[in-house]
Every structure is written in structure tokens, then in C-alpha cells.
Design an enzyme around this catalytic site. Sequence first.
Site, PDB file in Angstrom:
ATOM      1  N   THR A  17       0.828  -1.207   0.000  1.00 17.20           N
ATOM      2  CA  THR A  17       0.000   0.000   0.000  1.00 17.20           C
ATOM      3  C   THR A  17       0.863   1.259   0.000  1.00 17.20           C
ATOM      4  OG1 THR A  17      -1.775  -1.147   1.181  1.00 17.20           O
ATOM      5  CG2 THR A  17      -1.778   1.256   1.286  1.00 17.20           C
ATOM      6  N   LYS A 206      18.507 -12.161   7.285  1.00 15.55           N
ATOM      7  CA  LYS A 206      19.209 -10.933   6.892  1.00 15.55           C
ATOM      8  C   LYS A 206      20.725 -11.118   6.991  1.00 15.55           C
ATOM      9  CE  LYS A 206      15.315  -8.101   8.384  1.00 15.55           C
ATOM     10  NZ  LYS A 206      14.780  -7.212   9.443  1.00 15.55           N
TER      11      LYS A 206
END
EC number: 1.1.1.3
Length: 428
Positions: A17, A206
Site C-alpha cells: 500500500t 538478513k
Amino acid sequence: MAKPVKIALLGCGTVGTEVVRLLGEQAADLTARVGAPLELVGVAVRRPGRTRDTGIDPGLFTSDAMGLVQRDDVDVVIEVVGGIEPARTWLLEALKRGKGVVTANKALLAEDGAALHDAAAEAGADLFYEASVAGAIPLLRPLRESLHGDRVTRITGIVNGTTNFILSAMDATGASFTEALEEATALGYAEADPTADVEGFDAAAKAAILASLGFHSRVTAADVYREGITEVTATDVASAKGMGSTIKLLCIAERTGDAVTVRVHPAMIPRTHPLASVGDAFNAVFVEAEAAGQLMFYGRGAGGAPTASAVLGDLVAVARNRLSGARAPSESAYAKLTARPIGEVITRYHVCLDVADRAGVLATVAGVFARHGVSIATVNQAGRGNDAVLVIVTHKAPDAALAATVAELRTIDAVKAVASVLRVEGDL
């Protein structure tokens, strides 16, 4: 003006969004930077008919992600769905068709980044993923490009905002892990199921990506030693404070000769260390290189807007390459360094023992450390009725030697419990 660069977006949650919002708000600037308009032509979601307050044309929504990826008019595919499948299948299809790919999917990259890189190289397509580590912080591109003329020797970082918030709250208020987690959940920093964060899975993914880029080798999440923060107690935090230290969940990747060690675990660091002051849900990564020396990257490592910022940065790069007929440098994995097990890592340790308060116990405990070649730097003892608490800080020793020491300590009658074991990074 060149023809529009047409974009397919897979996923329209918090990050998706924000990507759409920024595409609209910054349309003129993005067009100027790219040299052509960026046109969103489809958004794949699970339930396209659901009412959404996103401002997106409802006609763009589809549940057929693969069909969207396969459209001939799509130039770039942005993936912000997460998870391994079906994201892997969609992105492999996009790359095989020569489309540029921008993804924030750290789990997929850490598990099977090799397949994505191979598909990109074979098709001559771009694969960008700055948003997969540390949100908006420009970190991966410097590792992938700016430091290519140097040799990175070590990467140390705080790469999970949720756990950093929890540990920072425990340090500031004396709260327990459970209390700090509840606060993080109430403030929206922790998911309803925080397992990926608090057990270190997110940080381990990560760490694998950072090690792969920094050391020019393919490192997967399976190569990363992982411990979470669920066993860190308020007593541990108080003990660290008393020693002028704090506890952080660190990802540490080191190059030693022809091998790398990559690990994620809570560790004590002195309050003078640059990472010690990183609080709240911020991220920071400390990179050490032979010529450049020490570099630190700091900022918001999560959230819709910061992550979307990184996605759009990659999108601009991919779109510009698309227009010029160029492509980004391919994966650099020439070094092929092997991953060493945690047992070979050499560091210091903070060991807290609950013991019987009687003569000879300290000598017995010290003898166990000596038998396994672990040298003791300091010992602090506090009485507690018929029991005592021993806090021992060691000199540097192999992790395997410390593990053997702890295993033997647990067999001694005078040792009621090994309350905690924490690694120590930096000079206390």
C-alpha cells in the site's frame, strides 16, 4: 518522453500500500528520474473483491498472480508478499521472461537466492532487493557496488527492530522479557506471532544476505547459527548494566582465511560501542573493511514507509536499466568461502551460575573451566542464603570449549543451575 515502464505489484499489505501511495505522490519526480512514467498495471492479492481504503483502481486487483507476471506488457515485477512459496515460483517465472524483479523477501533470498540469481543471469534480467535488509537504510547496494574495490572483513549489526525495542525497554525499565514483549505488541512493533523476530529467524535471514554480499559467497540461512532473545532475563540485563554494558541481538559475519562464520545471538557489548546506543526499533550495521576502515549504517529498519522507500529506490534503478538496455552487475559469488560451525568461533563469555554457598565450590568451578581450556578473566560472587550467584567473565575461547564447560558444570552437585550464558563482544 519514452513509453511508460509498466509495473506489476504482488501483494498489497502494509508495504504494498505504501509503494502505491509513493508511486502516486511522487509520480512527477519518479518520471524525471527514470526518464519515463511508471505505470502500475496490476496488483495481485488473495481477495481482489475486498473493500480497501488504498485509492487504487479496483480494476487493477487480481487473484491471478502468475497470470499477471506472465503478461507481455509487464516490465517490472515488485514482490512484497513474503514467504517461500508461491513467491519463488512467481519470481522465477518473471526472471525467466526477462522482467526486472524488485523484492523485499528476505526469507526467500536467504533460503534460495541462488536460484533467483541464476535465473536473472541466464535471462539477463535485473534482481534488486535493497528492502530485504534494514528497511530504508542504504546498505546492500554499498556492499554490492561501493565496496567492491575493498575487502570486507566483518559485519556486525542490529537488524531486527522488534527485538531491539524489547531489549532496549528491558535495559531502560528493568522489565522482564514478557513485559517488554507485551509493550512491543501493544505499540505495533511485534506481530501477533512474534516467533520469527524473538527467536532470531528474521535476523538470521538478513545475516545470510549480508554475508553473501560482503564476502562474495553464497551463504544461506542454514549456514547461520541462531539464538533468539527469549532466554534473556531482567537479571542478565541488570548484570550487563553493572558491567557498563548492554545486551543486543547481533548478527555477526566474519571472514577468517578461506571461510566465514555467520551467527545471530544476544550478546553483551560495552556502552561505548557504537551499536550500544541504537535504541527503540532502529537498525544499525557496522561494516569493517581493510581499506575503508569502519563504516556504520543507521536508520529505521522496518515499517511500511521506510521499506517502500527502499523498494522504490530499486524500482528506479531497474526502470532506468530497462530504458537504456543495461542491467545491474550480476551476483558476485566467486570467493566460494565455506561456512564454519559455531564451535570454531572464538569470543568471550558471561556465565551466571546458581551454586551452593560453601567452601571449595569456586575452586571446583574454576577447575572445570581450566580442564576445557577456558581462561577466567573475572569472578563476582553474591551470597543468597545457603546459595550464591557466581558471575564469571572469560577470556576469549572457542565456542565448543565453552559448550563443553557448561555441559560439565551442569553435572556438578554444587551447581544448582547454569542460569545464563551470553557471548561478549568488545572490551568490557
